[in-house]
Motif scaffolding. Structure first.
Motif, PDB file in Angstrom:
ATOM      1  N   ALA A 128       0.833  -1.206   0.000  1.00  0.00           N
ATOM      2  CA  ALA A 128       0.000   0.000   0.000  1.00  0.00           C
ATOM      3  C   ALA A 128       0.869   1.259   0.000  1.00  0.00           C
ATOM      4  CB  ALA A 128      -0.916  -0.007   1.223  1.00  0.00           C
ATOM      5  N   ARG A 129       1.995   1.216   0.711  1.00  0.00           N
ATOM      6  CA  ARG A 129       2.899   2.376   0.726  1.00  0.00           C
ATOM      7  C   ARG A 129       3.461   2.615  -0.671  1.00  0.00           C
ATOM      8  NH1 ARG A 129       8.149   4.175   1.393  1.00  0.00           N
ATOM      9  NH2 ARG A 129       8.437   5.853   2.952  1.00  0.00           N
ATOM     10  N   ARG A 130       3.820   1.540  -1.352  1.00  0.00           N
ATOM     11  CA  ARG A 130       4.334   1.683  -2.711  1.00  0.00           C
ATOM     12  C   ARG A 130       3.264   2.230  -3.658  1.00  0.00           C
ATOM     13  NH1 ARG A 130       7.679  -4.080  -2.640  1.00  0.00           N
ATOM     14  NH2 ARG A 130       9.672  -3.174  -1.924  1.00  0.00           N
ATOM     15  N   ALA A 131       2.048   1.732  -3.519  1.00  0.00           N
ATOM     16  CA  ALA A 131       0.957   2.203  -4.375  1.00  0.00           C
ATOM     17  C   ALA A 131       0.656   3.673  -4.115  1.00  0.00           C
ATOM     18  CB  ALA A 131      -0.297   1.356  -4.136  1.00  0.00           C
ATOM     19  N   ALA A 132       0.811   4.095  -2.853  1.00  0.00           N
ATOM     20  CA  ALA A 132       0.525   5.488  -2.496  1.00  0.00           C
ATOM     21  C   ALA A 132       1.544   6.447  -3.089  1.00  0.00           C
ATOM     22  CB  ALA A 132       0.487   5.645  -0.976  1.00  0.00           C
ATOM     23  N   GLY A 133       2.664   5.915  -3.579  1.00  0.00           N
ATOM     24  CA  GLY A 133       3.655   6.781  -4.208  1.00  0.00           C
ATOM     25  C   GLY A 133       3.107   7.534  -5.412  1.00  0.00           C
ATOM     26  N   LEU A 171       2.591  13.265  14.178  1.00  0.00           N
ATOM     27  CA  LEU A 171       3.459  12.740  13.137  1.00  0.00           C
ATOM     28  C   LEU A 171       2.907  13.046  11.758  1.00  0.00           C
ATOM     29  CD1 LEU A 171       4.366   9.198  14.528  1.00  0.00           C
ATOM     30  CD2 LEU A 171       5.806  11.233  14.467  1.00  0.00           C
ATOM     31  N   ARG A 172       1.631  12.833  11.577  1.00  0.00           N
ATOM     32  CA  ARG A 172       1.030  13.023  10.251  1.00  0.00           C
ATOM     33  C   ARG A 172       1.201  14.462   9.774  1.00  0.00           C
ATOM     34  NH1 ARG A 172      -3.636  14.455   7.517  1.00  0.00           N
ATOM     35  NH2 ARG A 172      -4.156  13.043   5.780  1.00  0.00           N
ATOM     36  N   GLU A 173       0.852  15.393  10.640  1.00  0.00           N
ATOM     37  CA  GLU A 173       0.955  16.802  10.264  1.00  0.00           C
ATOM     38  C   GLU A 173       2.402  17.193   9.973  1.00  0.00           C
ATOM     39  OE1 GLU A 173      -0.063  21.210  12.164  1.00  0.00           O
ATOM     40  OE2 GLU A 173      -0.767  19.379  13.141  1.00  0.00           O
ATOM     41  N   GLY A 174       3.319  16.757  10.855  1.00  0.00           N
ATOM     42  CA  GLY A 174       4.719  17.112  10.676  1.00  0.00           C
ATOM     43  C   GLY A 174       5.336  16.492   9.444  1.00  0.00           C
ATOM     44  N   LEU A 175       4.990  15.237   9.162  1.00  0.00           N
ATOM     45  CA  LEU A 175       5.556  14.555   8.006  1.00  0.00           C
ATOM     46  C   LEU A 175       5.049  15.140   6.694  1.00  0.00           C
ATOM     47  CD1 LEU A 175       5.536  10.839   9.189  1.00  0.00           C
ATOM     48  CD2 LEU A 175       7.525  12.300   8.781  1.00  0.00           C
ATOM     49  N   ILE A 176       3.782  15.497   6.657  1.00  0.00           N
ATOM     50  CA  ILE A 176       3.253  16.125   5.436  1.00  0.00           C
ATOM     51  C   ILE A 176       4.004  17.424   5.151  1.00  0.00           C
ATOM     52  CG2 ILE A 176       1.242  17.287   4.445  1.00  0.00           C
ATOM     53  CD1 ILE A 176      -0.509  15.196   5.828  1.00  0.00           C
ATOM     54  N   ASP A 177       4.187  18.227   6.191  1.00  0.00           N
ATOM     55  CA  ASP A 177       4.921  19.489   6.018  1.00  0.00           C
ATOM     56  C   ASP A 177       6.361  19.223   5.586  1.00  0.00           C
ATOM     57  OD1 ASP A 177       2.684  20.880   6.767  1.00  0.00           O
ATOM     58  OD2 ASP A 177       3.327  21.226   8.826  1.00  0.00           O
ATOM     59  N   LEU A 178       6.995  18.228   6.199  1.00  0.00           N
ATOM     60  CA  LEU A 178       8.391  17.922   5.890  1.00  0.00           C
ATOM     61  C   LEU A 178       8.553  17.463   4.447  1.00  0.00           C
ATOM     62  CD1 LEU A 178      11.318  17.458   6.968  1.00  0.00           C
ATOM     63  CD2 LEU A 178      10.619  15.102   7.436  1.00  0.00           C
ATOM     64  N   VAL A 179       7.726  16.528   4.018  1.00  0.00           N
ATOM     65  CA  VAL A 179       7.824  15.988   2.662  1.00  0.00           C
ATOM     66  C   VAL A 179       7.610  17.081   1.618  1.00  0.00           C
ATOM     67  CG1 VAL A 179       6.751  14.430   0.993  1.00  0.00           C
ATOM     68  CG2 VAL A 179       7.203  13.647   3.330  1.00  0.00           C
ATOM     69  N   GLU A 180       6.610  17.937   1.881  1.00  0.00           N
ATOM     70  CA  GLU A 180       6.312  18.987   0.907  1.00  0.00           C
ATOM     71  C   GLU A 180       7.348  20.105   0.937  1.00  0.00           C
ATOM     72  OE1 GLU A 180       2.302  20.112   1.805  1.00  0.00           O
ATOM     73  OE2 GLU A 180       1.458  18.501   0.554  1.00  0.00           O
ATOM     74  N   LEU A 181       7.802  20.483   2.121  1.00  0.00           N
ATOM     75  CA  LEU A 181       8.762  21.578   2.241  1.00  0.00           C
ATOM     76  C   LEU A 181      10.098  21.223   1.610  1.00  0.00           C
ATOM     77  CD1 LEU A 181       9.310  24.405   3.385  1.00  0.00           C
ATOM     78  CD2 LEU A 181      10.031  23.332   5.513  1.00  0.00           C
ATOM     79  N   LEU A 182      10.573  19.996   1.848  1.00  0.00           N
ATOM     80  CA  LEU A 182      11.863  19.567   1.303  1.00  0.00           C
ATOM     81  C   LEU A 182      11.724  18.861  -0.042  1.00  0.00           C
ATOM     82  CD1 LEU A 182      13.669  18.252   4.525  1.00  0.00           C
ATOM     83  CD2 LEU A 182      13.732  20.534   3.493  1.00  0.00           C
ATOM     84  N   ASP A 183      10.484  18.747  -0.508  1.00  0.00           N
ATOM     85  CA  ASP A 183      10.212  18.109  -1.804  1.00  0.00           C
ATOM     86  C   ASP A 183      10.885  16.742  -1.885  1.00  0.00           C
ATOM     87  OD1 ASP A 183       8.935  18.024  -4.208  1.00  0.00           O
ATOM     88  OD2 ASP A 183      10.453  19.166  -5.312  1.00  0.00           O
ATOM     89  N   LEU A 184      10.714  15.938  -0.834  1.00  0.00           N
ATOM     90  CA  LEU A 184      11.427  14.670  -0.726  1.00  0.00           C
ATOM     91  C   LEU A 184      11.001  13.647  -1.778  1.00  0.00           C
ATOM     92  CD1 LEU A 184      11.456  14.192   3.165  1.00  0.00           C
ATOM     93  CD2 LEU A 184      13.284  15.063   1.690  1.00  0.00           C
ATOM     94  N   ARG A 185       9.831  13.824  -2.358  1.00  0.00           N
ATOM     95  CA  ARG A 185       9.348  12.835  -3.320  1.00  0.00           C
ATOM     96  C   ARG A 185       9.671  13.219  -4.758  1.00  0.00           C
ATOM     97  NH1 ARG A 185       3.344  12.176  -2.657  1.00  0.00           N
ATOM     98  NH2 ARG A 185       3.658  10.214  -3.773  1.00  0.00           N
ATOM     99  N   ALA A 186      10.346  14.339  -4.945  1.00  0.00           N
ATOM    100  CA  ALA A 186      10.722  14.767  -6.300  1.00  0.00           C
ATOM    101  C   ALA A 186      11.696  13.742  -6.884  1.00  0.00           C
ATOM    102  CB  ALA A 186      11.370  16.139  -6.255  1.00  0.00           C
ATOM    103  N   GLY A 187      11.304  13.126  -7.975  1.00  0.00           N
ATOM    104  CA  GLY A 187      12.159  12.129  -8.600  1.00  0.00           C
ATOM    105  C   GLY A 187      12.136  10.792  -7.890  1.00  0.00           C
ATOM    106  N   ASP A 188      11.468  10.702  -6.736  1.00  0.00           N
ATOM    107  CA  ASP A 188      11.385   9.459  -5.968  1.00  0.00           C
ATOM    108  C   ASP A 188      10.047   9.424  -5.243  1.00  0.00           C
ATOM    109  OD1 ASP A 188      11.817   7.122  -4.610  1.00  0.00           O
ATOM    110  OD2 ASP A 188      13.255   7.961  -3.181  1.00  0.00           O
ATOM    111  N   PRO A 189       8.953   9.176  -5.983  1.00  0.00           N
ATOM    112  CA  PRO A 189       7.614   9.202  -5.376  1.00  0.00           C
ATOM    113  C   PRO A 189       7.464   8.243  -4.204  1.00  0.00           C
ATOM    114  CG  PRO A 189       7.475   9.128  -7.770  1.00  0.00           C
ATOM    115  CD  PRO A 189       8.904   8.857  -7.411  1.00  0.00           C
ATOM    116  N   GLN A 190       8.260   7.171  -4.192  1.00  0.00           N
ATOM    117  CA  GLN A 190       8.176   6.188  -3.116  1.00  0.00           C
ATOM    118  C   GLN A 190       9.348   6.362  -2.156  1.00  0.00           C
ATOM    119  OE1 GLN A 190       8.074   2.496  -5.229  1.00  0.00           O
ATOM    120  NE2 GLN A 190       5.923   2.693  -5.787  1.00  0.00           N
ATOM    121  N   HIS A 191       9.600   7.589  -1.792  1.00  0.00           N
ATOM    122  CA  HIS A 191      10.738   7.952  -0.947  1.00  0.00           C
ATOM    123  C   HIS A 191      10.910   6.986   0.236  1.00  0.00           C
ATOM    124  CE1 HIS A 191      13.528  10.438   1.327  1.00  0.00           C
ATOM    125  NE2 HIS A 191      12.723  10.331   2.367  1.00  0.00           N
ATOM    126  N   GLY A 192      12.119   6.427   0.357  1.00  0.00           N
ATOM    127  CA  GLY A 192      12.412   5.536   1.475  1.00  0.00           C
ATOM    128  C   GLY A 192      11.955   4.103   1.292  1.00  0.00           C
TER     129      GLY A 192
END
Length: 229
Positions: A128-133, A171-192
């Protein structure tokens, strides 16, 4: 604000509200000894058991304290906040430090205790995590948290599960902000994904040492990013 008789139901809740008003509105200052149970019961028009339950609730809220042989005294005019409320106000990085303590040990225990019934749950959570990418950041974060919850659940310790559940809103609120602020999924939608796949694999194989190290590495990296903001 004078006390007065209560309506028939719900008596305990009404008694708590009425007594709390007396305290928070300054009618009974800190250090004041409350009237005895018999007197309060007579004033409020309820039984002593109702008064006793109300006083217990006020004590749990941090407003009063019973002193052996002396009575019940006001110790604060503002209720203490619940654990959940404190978590909501805490810095996400602070919560993450506690999360590391909880989840690293949970990962080790999960590898030692996971049952056959846990295996499809862990596999489905990783899938499910992979699909959510391919979806939105909130959906991806929700799937990530669900995977971590599956690992914690496999430890079969209700206290660990309860603690993790308390962390989730922050955690949810902080992680959403972190992922979007640092653009962690750019080029890697399934980050981590690699780290999470190794985590699930180590739990499934019963490798507690690898499970703990993998969890620690992942959370340490995220904590470092949080502190860099």
């Amino acid at each position: 604000m004078p006390l007065g008789s209560l309506r028939p139901t719900p008596l305990v809740e009404q008694a708590v509200d009425r007594l709390r008003e007396q305290i928070t509105h300054g009618e009974w200052a800190v250090g004041t000894k409350l009237p005895g149970e018999n007197q309060l019961a007579q004033i409020l028009g309820v039984g002593r058991s109702t008064v006793r339950e109300a006083l217990r609730a006020l004590a749990e809220a941090g407003l009063v304290r019973a002193r052996q042989g002396a009575g019940v005294f006001v110790i604060a005019t503002k209720p203490k906040e619940s654990w959940s409320a404190e978590l909501r106000q805490a810095a996400v990085a602070d919560v993450y430090e506690v999360r590391m303590i909880v989840e690293v040990e949970a990962a080790r225990l999960a590898a030692q205790r996971r049952t056959d019934e846990d295996l499809p749950v862990l596999g489905a959570a990783l899938k499910a995590r992979r699909a959510a990418g391919a979806g939105s950041t909130p959906d991806f974060v929700d799937a990530d948290i669900a995977l971590h919850a599956a690992v914690v659940g496999a430890a079969h310790n209700p206290v660990l599960t309860s603690l993790f559940t308390e962390f989730v809103p922050v955690l949810r609120e902080g992680l959403i902000d972190l992922v979007e602020l640092l653009d962690l999924r750019a080029g890697d939608p399934q980050h981590g994904d690699d780290g999470h796949a190794l985590l699930v694999d180590s739990v499934v194989r019963g490798d507690a040492e690898t499970a703990g190290h993998t969890m620690r590495d992942e959370l340490t990296q995220t904590l470092a990013r949080l502190r860099s903001l």
